[in-house]
Design a protein around this motif. Sequence first.
Motif, mmCIF file in Angstrom:
data_model
loop_
_atom_site.group_PDB
_atom_site.id
_atom_site.type_symbol
_atom_site.label_atom_id
_atom_site.label_comp_id
_atom_site.label_asym_id
_atom_site.label_seq_id
_atom_site.Cartn_x
_atom_site.Cartn_y
_atom_site.Cartn_z
ATOM 1 N N GLN A 128 8.332 4.459 5.583
ATOM 2 C CA GLN A 128 9.532 3.626 5.622
ATOM 3 C C GLN A 128 9.187 2.209 6.062
ATOM 4 N N GLN A 129 8.285 2.111 7.046
ATOM 5 C CA GLN A 129 7.938 0.776 7.519
ATOM 6 C C GLN A 129 7.194 -0.010 6.430
ATOM 7 N N ARG A 130 6.314 0.695 5.699
ATOM 8 C CA ARG A 130 5.632 -0.008 4.613
ATOM 9 C C ARG A 130 6.608 -0.368 3.502
ATOM 10 N N LEU A 131 7.628 0.481 3.340
ATOM 11 C CA LEU A 131 8.669 0.151 2.364
ATOM 12 C C LEU A 131 9.381 -1.133 2.786
ATOM 13 N N CYS A 132 9.636 -1.253 4.087
ATOM 14 C CA CYS A 132 10.317 -2.461 4.570
ATOM 15 C C CYS A 132 9.419 -3.684 4.369
ATOM 16 N N ILE A 133 8.123 -3.482 4.497
ATOM 17 C CA ILE A 133 7.214 -4.602 4.236
ATOM 18 C C ILE A 133 7.260 -4.962 2.757
ATOM 19 N N ALA A 134 7.255 -3.918 1.904
ATOM 20 C CA ALA A 134 7.353 -4.174 0.467
ATOM 21 C C ALA A 134 8.625 -4.951 0.160
ATOM 22 N N ARG A 135 9.709 -4.569 0.819
ATOM 23 C CA ARG A 135 10.977 -5.252 0.601
ATOM 24 C C ARG A 135 10.866 -6.712 1.038
ATOM 25 N N ALA A 136 10.167 -6.902 2.157
ATOM 26 C CA ALA A 136 10.072 -8.263 2.678
ATOM 27 C C ALA A 136 9.238 -9.163 1.780
ATOM 28 N N ILE A 137 8.272 -8.567 1.045
ATOM 29 C CA ILE A 137 7.424 -9.420 0.213
ATOM 30 C C ILE A 137 7.827 -9.398 -1.255
ATOM 31 N N ALA A 138 8.867 -8.599 -1.594
ATOM 32 C CA ALA A 138 9.212 -8.413 -3.009
ATOM 33 C C ALA A 138 9.603 -9.723 -3.669
ATOM 34 N N ALA A 139 10.330 -10.561 -2.943
ATOM 35 C CA ALA A 139 10.792 -11.813 -3.549
ATOM 36 C C ALA A 139 9.754 -12.924 -3.381
ATOM 37 N N GLU A 140 8.531 -12.529 -2.997
ATOM 38 C CA GLU A 140 7.433 -13.480 -2.810
ATOM 39 C C GLU A 140 7.814 -14.652 -1.924
ATOM 40 N N PRO A 141 8.132 -14.337 -0.673
ATOM 41 C CA PRO A 141 8.469 -15.426 0.245
ATOM 42 C C PRO A 141 7.194 -16.166 0.644
ATOM 43 N N GLU A 142 7.350 -17.251 1.371
ATOM 44 C CA GLU A 142 6.179 -18.002 1.786
ATOM 45 C C GLU A 142 5.747 -17.617 3.190
ATOM 46 N N ILE A 143 6.713 -17.157 3.955
ATOM 47 C CA ILE A 143 6.426 -16.843 5.354
ATOM 48 C C ILE A 143 6.895 -15.423 5.621
ATOM 49 N N LEU A 144 6.093 -14.674 6.359
ATOM 50 C CA LEU A 144 6.451 -13.304 6.681
ATOM 51 C C LEU A 144 6.554 -13.193 8.197
ATOM 52 N N LEU A 145 7.724 -12.781 8.673
ATOM 53 C CA LEU A 145 7.914 -12.617 10.107
ATOM 54 C C LEU A 145 7.898 -11.123 10.409
ATOM 55 N N ALA B 249 0.814 -1.215 0.000
ATOM 56 C CA ALA B 249 0.000 0.000 0.000
ATOM 57 C C ALA B 249 0.843 1.258 0.000
ATOM 58 N N LEU B 250 1.939 1.211 -0.734
ATOM 59 C CA LEU B 250 2.823 2.372 -0.796
ATOM 60 C C LEU B 250 2.937 2.903 -2.215
ATOM 61 N N TRP B 251 2.366 2.162 -3.146
ATOM 62 C CA TRP B 251 2.590 2.485 -4.562
ATOM 63 C C TRP B 251 2.150 3.900 -4.902
ATOM 64 N N GLU B 252 0.924 4.281 -4.433
ATOM 65 C CA GLU B 252 0.398 5.592 -4.811
ATOM 66 C C GLU B 252 1.310 6.709 -4.324
#
Lengths: 286, 580
Positions: free
Chosen positions: A188-205, A167-170
Amino acid sequence: MNTATMEAPVRPQDAHRASPTEYHVERAAEGAAITISNFNLFYGAAQALYDVNMEIQRGMVTALIGPSGCGKSTLLRSLNRMNDLVDNLRINGQVKVGLHNRPDGLDIYAPGTDVIALRKRMGMVFQKPNPFPKSIFENVVYPLRVEGISDKAMLEEACERALKGAALWEEAKDRLQESALGLSGGQQQRLCIARAIAAEPEILLMDEPCSALDPIATAKVEDLMYQLRGQFTIVIVTHSMQQAARVSDNTAFMYLGRLIEYGATDTVFTGPKVQQTNDYVTGRFG
Amino acid sequence: MSTYIESKGASVSAEPQAKSVRRYTADLSAVGEPALWAFGGALALGIILVSGFLLAIFWNGVSTFWPKPIEVVTLKDGGQVAGEPSRVNLYRLEPNVLAALPEAVRNQIARNDGYVRRNLYRIGNYDLYNEDFRWVSEFDVASSERPRDFFFVERQEWGPFIGRIKELVVDDLNVAPDTLGVDGLRREQAAARARFDEIRRIERSEIGKVNHLINQERLELRRVELRHGVDSAEFREQTTRSQARIAELEKEYVVLQARADEIKARDQRFRVVLEEVGGDTKETQLSQVVRFYPANDLSLFGKIGVYLSRWGEFLTAEPREANTEGGILPAIFGTVVMTLLMVFVVAPFGVITALYLREYAKQGRLVAMVRIAVNNLAGVPSIVYGVFGLGFFAYTVGGGIDALFFPERLPSPTFGTGGILWSALTLALLTVPVVIVAAEEALSAVPRSIREGSLACGASKWQTIRSVVLPHALPGIMTGLILAMARGAGEVAPLMLVGVVKLAPELPVDGFFPFVHLERSFMHLGFHIFDVGFQSRNSEAGKPMVFVTTLLLLALIVAMNSSAIYIRNRLKRQFAGSQF
């Protein structure tokens, strides 16, 4: 005991699900994403985790709650071996992570485990936003760069998908090449979330991802977790019981390094089996 | 501190009613704490010392090249002295000298508490007088004037000549200088200088090239001899080839030499006769005159012209007259090249060491000992590094390189003696502790959260270091490099052992393959200061040069540091932004 006042509010985007319980049953069939058995952890001589046994359900949001110093973050960081960075760390017990290529579960503390490959399949969001001193774009695609992907179209596509997912694209689409440090804390925190999901992991901590955010940013991050549920298995450490009640399917209550109670969020908040849990969720201590 | 604030506050609030208003004016002794005054005083003293030092260097350096007037002093004994007034001081006469003076002069001296004023004149004409400077006591002076026809003539050799231009010989025809005028003189001198430069160009670059090729041919022959032996067919073949080539080159040499000789012969026909104040004359080739000007007949623009032309020569020409005159281009070049070379060596070496110590090594007793050793290295006297550099780099490593790669040149050493490469390596060794310490600090200041963020993305340790940790630590590392550079550029003592020389005719970079000659010895501004100031035949003559060279060295270090700081700030800007 049944006087626990926490009630998970039903969100609009959650309305299509018949009830949390039904959702549980449905997802639980898919099995455990992470199985922790007889897990003990020591910092030097001090023991931080005692005999933790826990199954984290695939595709669900699992919250770890408990007072400060109870070992929630330590447990979370044990799941992708981030604790390896600590000197004098000792563990015994087993953590099995089920990944798509290893549905039976990969014993991550077995000798010879490829920690780097493991971490690539598990995104992690930290308590404080920790963007790299790079552009927004480079921050988001960092996990892909690390894998050696340099195809521009692919990176751009992944960047857009991750930023939309977070939810940071706009807000960021017109300033992708600007420094990530110019974003606000919540961004910044949403950016870090984007970074965490960018490689499409299976688990998010997620380690207290909202502790440094204002209520609006917190709401956005929580919305995000709602949207990501199902795609990812999410484990979230949180101090806020309201947050745990709002976002999680399952909740684990920890106290002094022990897992006291673990079950569906409804049950833990409204009908805990253990007195300590009740005291904590009703705010009598903690 | 608190009592001071309280007492002040109380009195301020009491002021409206108080009958006698207490004033806080400049009662310095009563206000403030002693420690504060001590700290402030120390700071002020430091600033005054540093700025005074810089100001002295700046003023002396900037004013050195300004043309001074020539005074002709007629002494009471009838003698005459012509020269640039250089400085003035007071001194006491020996009693017997004093007794020999006339009564009136003695009384005058007594009124001045026995002190006599004297002027130091730069009289030049070293070839005639055997001295450059002369003291003239005020009581000896009968009269002093500034005649307009006196010239200050800078010569290629023997230093300046101060006197009149008596006669000009143009193409073996005598010409009175008056008929030509100063402009005509200047034209003739420019033409003569052009001939001088042409001769030099032929001798230096063209004949130099032929010599270089002949030498290459001899080395090739020697190489074949060493490889195949004297009796081998290859050697015989190479001998014929080399001899033919050398004969060819020698023919070229003869042609070039003839051309040079021709110009020289023509140059001999242009001469100038200079006359010093006492009437002695000196005939010299016009091409030996570097610059001349009527010191007392110069307009402001003329003076500015001379000033700028001297600066131009200083910055772009080679030294002459035992380095006390001419330019210092080789020294500037040597200093810059050596310093940059040192940075290129010390930067990767220091950063890699720091990376290992901070990121990879297991922090234990051994690493702690290594750290202590590194810090202690920074305290080793620099001359010790020079000795080590000479013994290890030049003799051992360089000797080994010579034996392996340049056996044909032995016994004359190529790398087996001091040179710019060994100097740069020695200074790199000297400055590496500074870089290691700074880089370690910078690395440890990288927030843990950022490293974790990268590792959690599945980056390996090296990927994390390369793409997150190093960029973040780069400004700090640059600070260490700047410190190292400043220290390295100003260091002289070790260089005297490993490659700096008083005069290096060849720059380390030229037109001959492989174009960069790192084995060559070089000139250095710091050593130049030492040499000109304290090793030349007349330290008084070298003094202005010392100031100018010091000024230039400081400017050079400031320039190199500012550019490094500029780069660092640009890097820093990358990390700026509203940090959470």
